[in-house]
Design an enzyme around this catalytic site. Structure first.
Site, PDB file in Angstrom:
ATOM      1  N   GLN A  59       0.837  -1.201   0.000  1.00  0.00           N
ATOM      2  CA  GLN A  59       0.000   0.000   0.000  1.00  0.00           C
ATOM      3  C   GLN A  59       0.874   1.254   0.000  1.00  0.00           C
ATOM      4  O   GLN A  59       0.926   2.020   0.957  1.00  0.00           O
ATOM      5  CB  GLN A  59      -0.958  -0.036   1.206  1.00  0.00           C
ATOM      6  N   HIS A  94      -2.129  -4.059   0.349  1.00  0.00           N
ATOM      7  CA  HIS A  94      -2.124  -4.359  -1.091  1.00  0.00           C
ATOM      8  C   HIS A  94      -2.655  -3.110  -1.764  1.00  0.00           C
ATOM      9  O   HIS A  94      -3.734  -2.625  -1.422  1.00  0.00           O
ATOM     10  CB  HIS A  94      -3.009  -5.579  -1.391  1.00  0.00           C
ATOM     11  N   LEU A  95      -1.915  -2.549  -2.689  1.00  0.00           N
ATOM     12  CA  LEU A  95      -2.208  -1.229  -3.249  1.00  0.00           C
ATOM     13  C   LEU A  95      -3.662  -1.104  -3.701  1.00  0.00           C
ATOM     14  O   LEU A  95      -4.127  -1.856  -4.558  1.00  0.00           O
ATOM     15  CB  LEU A  95      -1.270  -0.945  -4.416  1.00  0.00           C
ATOM     16  N   HIS A  96      -4.363  -0.118  -3.123  1.00  0.00           N
ATOM     17  CA  HIS A  96      -5.764   0.099  -3.483  1.00  0.00           C
ATOM     18  C   HIS A  96      -6.175   1.530  -3.151  1.00  0.00           C
ATOM     19  O   HIS A  96      -5.573   2.196  -2.306  1.00  0.00           O
ATOM     20  CB  HIS A  96      -6.687  -0.890  -2.761  1.00  0.00           C
ATOM     21  N   LEU A  97      -7.226   1.970  -3.818  1.00  0.00           N
ATOM     22  CA  LEU A  97      -7.832   3.277  -3.615  1.00  0.00           C
ATOM     23  C   LEU A  97      -9.294   3.084  -3.230  1.00  0.00           C
ATOM     24  O   LEU A  97      -9.920   2.101  -3.635  1.00  0.00           O
ATOM     25  CB  LEU A  97      -7.769   4.114  -4.893  1.00  0.00           C
TER      26      LEU A  97
END
Length: 366
Positions: free
Chosen positions: A171, A208-211
């Site tokens: 993230q 975990h990369l998220h928007l």
């Protein structure tokens, strides 16, 4: 995982429950129209909005959320800032348990929950654009961006946008993720559409990369408040309890703006400074312009680690923007602008630390 460079095959992470192909939402630069000045007083829906709402409504009817989100009880707090408070107790009590986070640059851990492990019914669609592919060992690597439901929604249409899902990024904001956020804003013609990001140690619960993205049919103070120009495309927001940096999208140039925002986000990550990013439609920084713009706010803030004492709300991205999902019903009725700002200030950096960051960040811009 990809970090801007090609990855050797033996470093790739293989997941047992890999996300399968989803329905595609194709778009091009011609679809990046955003909200026009003729629509700013209304809530219009583009093809993107219509598909998102249709899929989200169906997922809610089919029971793929942790709770039903009926009409959210909302009130505007009296005062200059007109904070938007919404009672949402279930989001606090029934959401997924946050992962243990100790540093801003914590590495991705494949053993922990990540967004390749969700149920297929939680996937709404895949964003598909002719994108810049990375050439690695003669192979084109396609960047997949999934739009999935947030199973613990805070407002109508609350989704998660997962850029580069197959890269297994932690993230930490990438330029591609920031550009994706800007493009999603431009795909929507609904002026209440918001996109946000919580870094690790700033209330991100999954590494975990998220928007985040959702619809809010109430104006926020940050949509129109004044900002101060610092240097180049960099502005400063001081009208809210926590000071931060501000940007605006001009001429639909998502490449340049995402690069500039990433300069600051990368500095904060490298220096272990927790941060939150918020995108909203609002008034242009140029007081002479009547065209709506996309405002981007990036707040450096105190790290949050461990269990927080009971409060009416946590200070994450939407709260810094003036939207307050309230988790304690007993405190909802007694909120005042003063009590809200006291809670928000608890997340602010000390003045000297913020000023030092501001000086360093300003030097990044020519």
């Amino acid at each position: 995982m990809r970090t801007g460079k090609c990855v050797e095959p033996d470093t790739l992470i293989i997941e047992e429950n890999i996300v399968r192909m989803a329905e595609s939402f194709p778009y091009s630069d011609e679809d990046l129209k955003g909200v026009s000045s003729t629509e700013i007083d209304g809530y219009q829906n583009s093809k993107f909005d219509l598909l998102l709402r249709q899929k989200w409504d169906q997922a809610m009817r089919d029971g793929h959320f942790r709770y039903q989100l009926d009409k959210v009880e909302t009130k505007i707090i009296p005062g200059k800032k007109k904070y938007v408070a919404q009672l949402n107790v279930k989001r606090a009590t029934e959401r997924r348990k946050p992962q243990e986070i100790t540093i801003v640059k914590q590495q991705f851990d494949a053993k922990q929950f990540n967004f390749t492990k969700i149920k297929s019914e939680e996937i709404l669609f895949e964003l598909e654009k002719v994108a810049s592919n990375s050439l690695c060992n003669g192979e084109n690597l396609k960047r997949r961006t999934l739009v999935i439901v947030n199973v613990s929604p805070l407002e109508y249409g609350h989704i998660l946008i997962v850029p580069d899902i197959d890269a297994f990024f932690p993230q930490i904001l990438t330029q591609f993720a920031i550009k994706t956020a800007l493009e999603c804003m431009l795909l929507s013609s609904h002026r209440g559409f918001k996109v946000g990001f919580n870094s690790l140690c700033a209330f991100a619960s999954v590494n975990h990369l998220h928007l985040h993205a959702y619809y809010l049919e109430h104006d926020l103070f940050v949509d129109t408040c004044s900002v101060t120009h610092l240097k180049g495309s960099l502005y400063e927001l001081t009208a809210m309890p926590c000071p931060g940096f501000a940007f605006q999208l001009q001429n639909r140039n998502t490449e340049d703006l995402s690069r500039d925002i990433h300069k600051v986000a990368d500095y904060l990550s490298e220096h272990e400074v927790a941060h939150n990013m918020f995108l909203t439609y609002g008034k242009s920084f140029d007081s002479q312009s009547t065209e709506p713009t996309i405002r981007v706010f990036l707040w450096p803030r105190k790290k949050f680690i461990g269990i927080k004492e009971e409060a009416a709300f946590n200070v994450a991205v939407v709260e810094l923007g003036g939207h307050l999902p309230i988790k304690v019903e007993e405190l909802y009725g007694s909120l005042t602008e003063e009590s809200i700002e006291e809670t928000i200030r608890s997340a602010c950096l000390e003045d000297q630390e913020y000023l030092s960051i501001k000086q360093d960040v300003t030097k990044l811009f020519s």
